[in-house]
Design a protein around this motif. Structure first.
Motif, short mmCIF file in Angstrom:
data_model
loop_
_atom_site.label_atom_id
_atom_site.label_comp_id
_atom_site.label_asym_id
_atom_site.label_seq_id
_atom_site.Cartn_x
_atom_site.Cartn_y
_atom_site.Cartn_z
N ASP A 64 0.82 -1.10 -0.09
CA ASP A 64 -0.13 0.03 -0.03
C ASP A 64 0.93 1.08 -0.10
O ASP A 64 0.49 2.06 -0.69
CB ASP A 64 -1.08 -0.17 1.14
N SER A 68 0.89 4.09 -3.03
CA SER A 68 0.66 5.39 -2.78
C SER A 68 1.60 6.21 -3.33
O SER A 68 1.64 7.63 -3.62
CB SER A 68 0.22 5.70 -1.36
N GLN A 71 1.89 6.70 -6.76
CA GLN A 71 0.68 7.65 -7.37
C GLN A 71 1.00 9.00 -7.28
O GLN A 71 0.66 9.59 -8.03
CB GLN A 71 -0.71 7.08 -6.53
N SER A 72 1.77 9.32 -6.14
CA SER A 72 2.09 10.72 -5.67
C SER A 72 3.29 11.11 -6.75
O SER A 72 3.28 12.19 -7.18
CB SER A 72 2.59 10.97 -4.22
#
Length: 111
Positions: A64, A68, A71-72
């Motif tokens: 996870d 994330s 994604q950032s």
């Protein structure tokens, strides 16, 4: 030394406390942003093997966090904020973390 750490963790998983496992995982995860490419690649391989035979909760948290972070990075690139202060090593480490997540289950795609 990284392959031996993975072997020791898997071999002694019942003897290590949860906090010790978290500390070892975080240490290996920090090596994904090392300046040397070889260290980053070995750390990704160790994390992939730990996800295969290690603690499911730690694996999920790592997956996870890697997703994330990716994604950032992707959103910053889309906004054209290329000078966001992230080094090439940290971006490469994030990609290696995603690769380790995929390699941890070669016949099944992780969520």
């Amino acid at each position: 030394m990284l392959p031996y750490v993975a072997f020791a963790i898997i071999r002694h998983t019942f003897l290590l406390s949860h906090s010790e496992k978290v500390q070892i995982w975080n240490s290996i995860e920090n090596l994904l942003a090392d300046n040397h490419v070889e260290v980053r690649e070995h750390a990704a391989g160790v994390l992939a093997s730990l996800m295969k035979g290690g603690d499911e909760e730690l694996s999920r948290v790592f997956r996870d966090r890697a997703y994330s972070e990716a994604q950032s990075i992707l959103s910053k690139r889309k906004q054209r904020k290329l000078g966001s202060g992230q080094s090439i090593a940290s971006i490469h480490g994030t990609i290696l973390a995603l690769a380790a997540s995929v390699l941890s289950s070669p016949y099944d795609m992780p969520r």
